[in-house]
Design a protein around this motif. Structure first.
Motif, PDB file in Angstrom:
ATOM      1  N   PRO A 245     -50.179 168.288 -97.113  1.00 35.26           N
ATOM      2  CA  PRO A 245     -51.490 168.851 -97.465  1.00 35.26           C
ATOM      3  C   PRO A 245     -51.340 170.099 -98.338  1.00 35.26           C
ATOM      4  O   PRO A 245     -50.246 170.664 -98.453  1.00 35.26           O
ATOM      5  CB  PRO A 245     -52.071 169.224 -96.098  1.00 35.26           C
ATOM      6  CG  PRO A 245     -50.862 169.581 -95.286  1.00 35.26           C
ATOM      7  CD  PRO A 245     -49.768 168.658 -95.752  1.00 35.26           C
ATOM      8  N   LYS A 247     -52.962 172.862 -97.620  1.00 34.34           N
ATOM      9  CA  LYS A 247     -52.952 173.954 -96.643  1.00 34.34           C
ATOM     10  C   LYS A 247     -52.039 173.533 -95.508  1.00 34.34           C
ATOM     11  O   LYS A 247     -52.186 172.449 -94.950  1.00 34.34           O
ATOM     12  CB  LYS A 247     -54.374 174.218 -96.137  1.00 34.34           C
ATOM     13  CG  LYS A 247     -54.539 175.508 -95.381  1.00 34.34           C
ATOM     14  CD  LYS A 247     -56.016 175.741 -95.062  1.00 34.34           C
ATOM     15  CE  LYS A 247     -56.213 177.063 -94.337  1.00 34.34           C
ATOM     16  NZ  LYS A 247     -57.645 177.264 -93.987  1.00 34.34           N
ATOM     17  N   LYS A 251     -53.728 170.219 -88.632  1.00 38.60           N
ATOM     18  CA  LYS A 251     -55.006 169.560 -88.890  1.00 38.60           C
ATOM     19  C   LYS A 251     -55.068 169.031 -90.320  1.00 38.60           C
ATOM     20  O   LYS A 251     -55.430 167.866 -90.550  1.00 38.60           O
ATOM     21  CB  LYS A 251     -56.164 170.524 -88.637  1.00 38.60           C
ATOM     22  CG  LYS A 251     -57.532 169.931 -88.958  1.00 38.60           C
ATOM     23  CD  LYS A 251     -58.638 170.951 -88.736  1.00 38.60           C
ATOM     24  CE  LYS A 251     -59.993 170.410 -89.194  1.00 38.60           C
ATOM     25  NZ  LYS A 251     -61.075 171.409 -89.020  1.00 38.60           N
ATOM     26  N   ASP A 252     -54.698 169.869 -91.284  1.00 39.80           N
ATOM     27  CA  ASP A 252     -54.764 169.436 -92.691  1.00 39.80           C
ATOM     28  C   ASP A 252     -53.773 168.322 -92.974  1.00 39.80           C
ATOM     29  O   ASP A 252     -54.066 167.405 -93.749  1.00 39.80           O
ATOM     30  CB  ASP A 252     -54.526 170.636 -93.609  1.00 39.80           C
ATOM     31  CG  ASP A 252     -55.727 171.559 -93.672  1.00 39.80           C
ATOM     32  OD1 ASP A 252     -56.666 171.266 -94.425  1.00 39.80           O
ATOM     33  OD2 ASP A 252     -55.747 172.575 -92.950  1.00 39.80           O
ATOM     34  N   LYS A 256     -54.987 164.671 -94.258  1.00 40.81           N
ATOM     35  CA  LYS A 256     -54.407 164.109 -95.481  1.00 40.81           C
ATOM     36  C   LYS A 256     -53.826 162.724 -95.198  1.00 40.81           C
ATOM     37  O   LYS A 256     -54.014 161.775 -95.966  1.00 40.81           O
ATOM     38  CB  LYS A 256     -53.310 165.049 -95.989  1.00 40.81           C
ATOM     39  CG  LYS A 256     -52.526 164.538 -97.186  1.00 40.81           C
ATOM     40  CD  LYS A 256     -53.259 164.755 -98.470  1.00 40.81           C
ATOM     41  CE  LYS A 256     -52.377 164.443 -99.668  1.00 40.81           C
ATOM     42  NZ  LYS A 256     -53.084 164.593-100.949  1.00 40.81           N
TER      43      LYS A 256
END
Length: 265
Positions: A245, A247, A251-252, A256
């Motif tokens: 990702p 970031k 989570k990111d 992704k």
């Protein structure tokens, strides 16, 4: 986060340490997937001589930098009066929001957190201020890269590097061995990595199956997702494609991965 079916029926392997895996498990479940938690790395708190020395220097520190929740937990476990002894003028830097949340639980606040959650991102922030002759404590695992302490020294700081915990291969390797077989047989849909050690440990533990493991991941039938470019490097060296990702958060990374998996259906 809104729930979706983006991972519907997909088995997503999570290789991070067990105490850090729950947020990823919840995201995978919330999006219809099946989380398979197989840590390729264990964290072991360690009261090293260097950590005890850092504790004794609390009142003399100008900065202290935390690069993981594990470094915080170990420091406060073995130096439970650290906060009380800390120089009131000492400032605190953290590598990312998860470490900041743990820091806040210990009653400390963040003065610096980079936009780029890496050692390089931290160094970029420190380049904006004068740290010449400043005393900076860095509790961490000694297996971490030397980019941060060396960069701080090059800016003229005195760095107290302390071994706060050990990053080791799992004592019980049976789950990892099963994961390796599952990858070779194509029984999972994706595998995720959140540090270079989660990658290198997996391939070291593969033993004589290492080449087959590499070839199966090169085929791209199983998607490989990493938290950021530093974790990507050992995979690149083996010719294994991975997605990362913009970031660098779990989570990111998973969002992704979910987007990429949707694009394949």
């Amino acid at each position: 986060m809104n729930k979706s079916e983006g991972f519907k029926g997909k088995t997503i392997a999570i290789t991070r340490p067990i105490e850090r895996a729950q947020p990823a498990v919840e995201i995978v479940k919330d999006n219809g997937g099946i989380p398979l938690v197989v840590p390729t790395l264990e964290l072991e708190a360690f009261p090293s001589k260097s950590l005890i020395y850092l504790c004794s220097e609390a009142q003399n520190l100008d900065w202290i930098i935390f690069t993981s929740p594990a470094s915080l937990k170990s420091l406060f476990k073995y130096c439970n009066d650290f906060k009380e002894n800390l120089n009131p003028e000492c400032q605190v830097a953290v590598i990312g929001p998860r470490t900041e949340r743990v820091l806040n639980k210990y009653g400390l606040n963040t003065d610096i957190m980079p936009d780029d959650y890496t050692a390089e991102g931290l160094l970029k922030e420190f380049q904006k201020i004068d740290i010449k002759d400043k005393k900076i404590g860095v509790p961490r695992t000694f297996k971490a890269r030397d980019v941060l302490p060396e960069g701080l020294k090059n800016m003229g700081a005195t760095v107290i590097l302390a071994e706060a915990y050990k990053s080791i291969q799992p004592k019980d390797k049976s789950k990892v061995e099963t994961l390796i077989d599952d990858v070779i047989k194509g029984n999972i849909d994706a595998i995720t990595f959140t540090s270079p050690l989660t990658v290198t440990n997996l391939f070291e533990m593969a033993g004589n199956k290492k080449n087959r493991l590499i070839e199966n991941l090169k085929d791209e039938k199983i998607m490989v997702a990493v938290i950021g470019p530093i974790t990507q490097k050992p995979l690149n060296n083996m010719g294994i494609e991975s997605i990362a990702p913009n970031k660098y958060t779990v989570k990111d990374m998973l969002m992704k991965l979910m987007d990429e998996m949707k694009g394949m259906t």
